[in-house]
Design an enzyme around this catalytic site. Structure first.
Site, short mmCIF file in Angstrom:
data_model
loop_
_atom_site.label_atom_id
_atom_site.label_comp_id
_atom_site.label_asym_id
_atom_site.label_seq_id
_atom_site.Cartn_x
_atom_site.Cartn_y
_atom_site.Cartn_z
CE1 TYR A 26 0.10 2.64 13.60
CE2 TYR A 26 -1.90 3.65 12.76
CZ TYR A 26 -0.62 3.18 12.56
OH TYR A 26 -0.05 3.22 11.30
CD GLU A 36 -4.87 7.37 9.97
OE1 GLU A 36 -4.36 8.46 10.31
OE2 GLU A 36 -4.48 6.28 10.40
CG HIS A 85 -1.18 8.82 3.56
ND1 HIS A 85 -1.27 7.46 3.77
CD2 HIS A 85 -0.83 9.33 4.76
CE1 HIS A 85 -0.98 7.18 5.02
NE2 HIS A 85 -0.70 8.30 5.65
NE ARG A 139 -3.25 2.61 2.66
CZ ARG A 139 -3.26 3.41 3.73
NH1 ARG A 139 -2.70 3.04 4.86
NH2 ARG A 139 -3.83 4.59 3.67
CG ASN A 196 -5.00 3.18 8.77
OD1 ASN A 196 -5.07 2.20 8.03
ND2 ASN A 196 -4.56 4.36 8.38
CD GLU A 244 -1.53 3.91 8.11
OE1 GLU A 244 -1.27 4.34 9.25
OE2 GLU A 244 -1.73 4.65 7.14
C1 FCB Z 1 -1.25 7.04 10.83
C2 FCB Z 1 -0.86 7.63 9.49
C3 FCB Z 1 0.49 7.19 9.01
C4 FCB Z 1 1.48 7.16 10.15
C5 FCB Z 1 0.96 6.31 11.28
C6 FCB Z 1 1.93 6.15 12.43
O1 FCB Z 1 -2.17 7.85 11.46
O2 FCB Z 1 -1.81 7.29 8.52
O3 FCB Z 1 0.90 8.04 7.97
O4 FCB Z 1 1.77 8.44 10.57
O5 FCB Z 1 -0.22 6.90 11.75
#
Ligand code: FCB
Length: 466
Positions: free
Chosen positions: A304, A169, A124, A80, A302, A360
């Site tokens: 985290y 995002e 992006h 990607r 995405n 992500e």
């Molecule tokens: C996300 C972004 C990516 C990177 C990661 C850590 O929010 O999409 O570009 O910064 O975090």
């Protein structure tokens, strides 16, 4: 946990890694590329933690063949990446820069020749600065310009690229960029942020339709960052704070796409706190919501971390730190793999997307570089193992998850954090631009080859790697 080594991901599952143009390409003035909002933002003192800029980054623009070789070495089946809008349209609209498009043309051909499926993100965050000076995403004109840009790219690459992600995002571009001022363009205006989110979503719908016209086999989706929001206690006040944060972060972006409406409770909250004058959204025009709800082929997620919140004195959500420093990544985010499972199953249950991709997932850590050059990053292996396990359990629970992309292939320019936060499974030594597969990349290669989690808990054997 899934019994180690037992769960096998489905055939055809995409094993990927992700990057974005602004964070890796460099060559910001090469071959007619225009300025982006992030080039501009980075030039203002105080905006970037290490005072760096993205003008060289990983020099991927010149080294993409080496990076392709690295992808093959890891065994990726998908990659990607994003297209830099100002490389293709230096001012964001009007004339197309053929030399800019030619770069992505070569990259796509190279990926296909290597048997790696390209997943292309159109936006992006690197909005052309010229458009910003005309109002940027606050203006509806930028949504029109985005569609024009999407058409130019689809006409050139649509015969070979099947997987398209319109935006990455929208929450970040809207909230971090226009409400909190931490990202480009650095504004602090909640009303603006709402207009930005709407124009991003609207242009997604327009672009999705236009891409499909140019490329009938296209699979079009959008990527949202989703957070696992939990109340700090079972009290009504804390649960309401969790509802509110889930509303602004997750549902504000999911409901329009899947249900064609913004969540009313969030509109009411925004009126109450003065971000909106009335419950009528000033930027909304007839037909917009139907455009935004144009059916998508997949949702990109995405993920985290999670966010545990309590009610502040004014009732609004306040984050409650849950993890000890050892349970956090270098960016301070709690490592919480269960959240990936919970987010995926929740989205599948409540919104029923046809397909999902984790577009992500990854972590920054302070990696240890040994004198031999080996990069020891066992905490990243542990992070990836936990999250892949969670993804596998979501599949077993019936979630139509079709692929997983590690963030990131390479250490790169992490926006306002500059080069200090390293997310790559491949180390980049910036002075020499040397790439080194970290232990996590070797581990990921083993997982891909096994189509599941390797049996050992740590780094795989180094045999046969050199
Ligand atoms: C996300 C972004 C990516 C990177 C990661 C850590 O929010 O999409 O570009 O910064 O975090």
């Amino acid at each position: 946990m899934t019994a180690p080594g037992r769960f096998r991901f489905p055939d055809g599952f995409h094993w990927g890694a992700a990057t974005s143009a602004q964070q890796i390409e460099g060559a910001v003035r090469k071959d007619g590329r225009g300025e982006s909002v992030w080039d501009h933002f980075a030039s203002v003192p105080g905006n970037i933690a290490d005072r760096s800029d993205p003008s060289i980054a990983c020099d991927h623009f010149h080294r993409w063949r080496d990076d392709l070789a690295v992808m093959s070495e890891i065994g990726l089946t998908a990659y990607r990446f994003s297209i830099a809008w100002p490389r293709v349209m230096p001012h964001g609209f009007g004339s197309v820069n053929p030399r800019g498009l030619a770069f992505y043309d070569r990259l796509v051909d190279g990926l296909l020749a290597a048997g790696i499926t390209p997943f292309v993100t159109l936006n992006h965050w690197d909005t052309p600065q010229t458009l910003q000076e005309r109002g940027g995403w606050v203006s509806r004109d930028t949504a029109h310009a985005f569609e024009e840009y999407a058409v130019a790219v689809a006409e050139r690459l649509g015969d070979r690229v099947r997987h398209w992600i319109t935006h990455n995002e929208p929450w970040c571009q809207s909230t971090l960029g226009h409400e909190q001022g931490r990202h480009a363009p650095g504004h602090r205006d909640p009303g603006e942020a709402l207009a930005v989110a709407h124009h991003l979503l609207l242009s997604h719908g327009w672009a999705a339709r236009s891409i499909r016209q140019r490329s009938p086999a296209a699979q079009v989706g959008i990527t949202h960052i989703l957070v696992d929001v939990q109340p700090a206690s079972a009290s009504d006040a804390d649960r309401d704070a969790a509802r509110a944060l889930d509303g602004t972060f997750n549902r504000w972006y999911l409901d329009p796409i899947f249900r064609g409406a913004y969540p009313q409770d969030v509109i009411d909250d925004r009126v109450r706190c003065g971000h909106l004058a009335t419950a009528e959204l000033p930027f909304l025009q007839a037909g917009d919501m139907a455009t935004i709800a144009t059916p998508i082929d997949f949702l990109g997620v995405n993920y985290y971390s999670r966010s545990v919140v309590r009610a502040g004195d004014d009732g609004r959500p306040v984050g409650v730190p849950m993890a000890s420093p050892e349970q956090r990544t270098a960016t301070g985010w709690e490592v919480w793999p269960q959240g990936l499972h919970d987010v995926l199953t929740r989205v599948a249950r409540e919104y029923a997307p046809t397909a999902l991709y984790v577009t992500e997932n990854g972590a920054a850590f302070d990696d240890r570089v040994e004198p031999s050059g080996r990069v020891v990053d066992e905490r990243r292996i542990e992070y990836l193992r936990g999250h892949l396990d969670a993804a596998g359990r979501a599949i077993a629970a019936g979630v139509p998850l079709a692929g997983y992309f590690v963030w990131s292939l390479l250490d790169n320019w992490e926006w306002a954090d500059g080069y200090e936060k390293r997310f790559g499974i491949v180390r980049v030594d910036y002075p020499t631009q040397r790439r080194t597969l970290k232990d996590s990349a070797h581990w990921y290669r083993t997982a891909i080859a096994a189509r599941g989690l390797p049996d050992d808990a740590g780094a795989p054997s180094r045999a046969g790697r050199e």
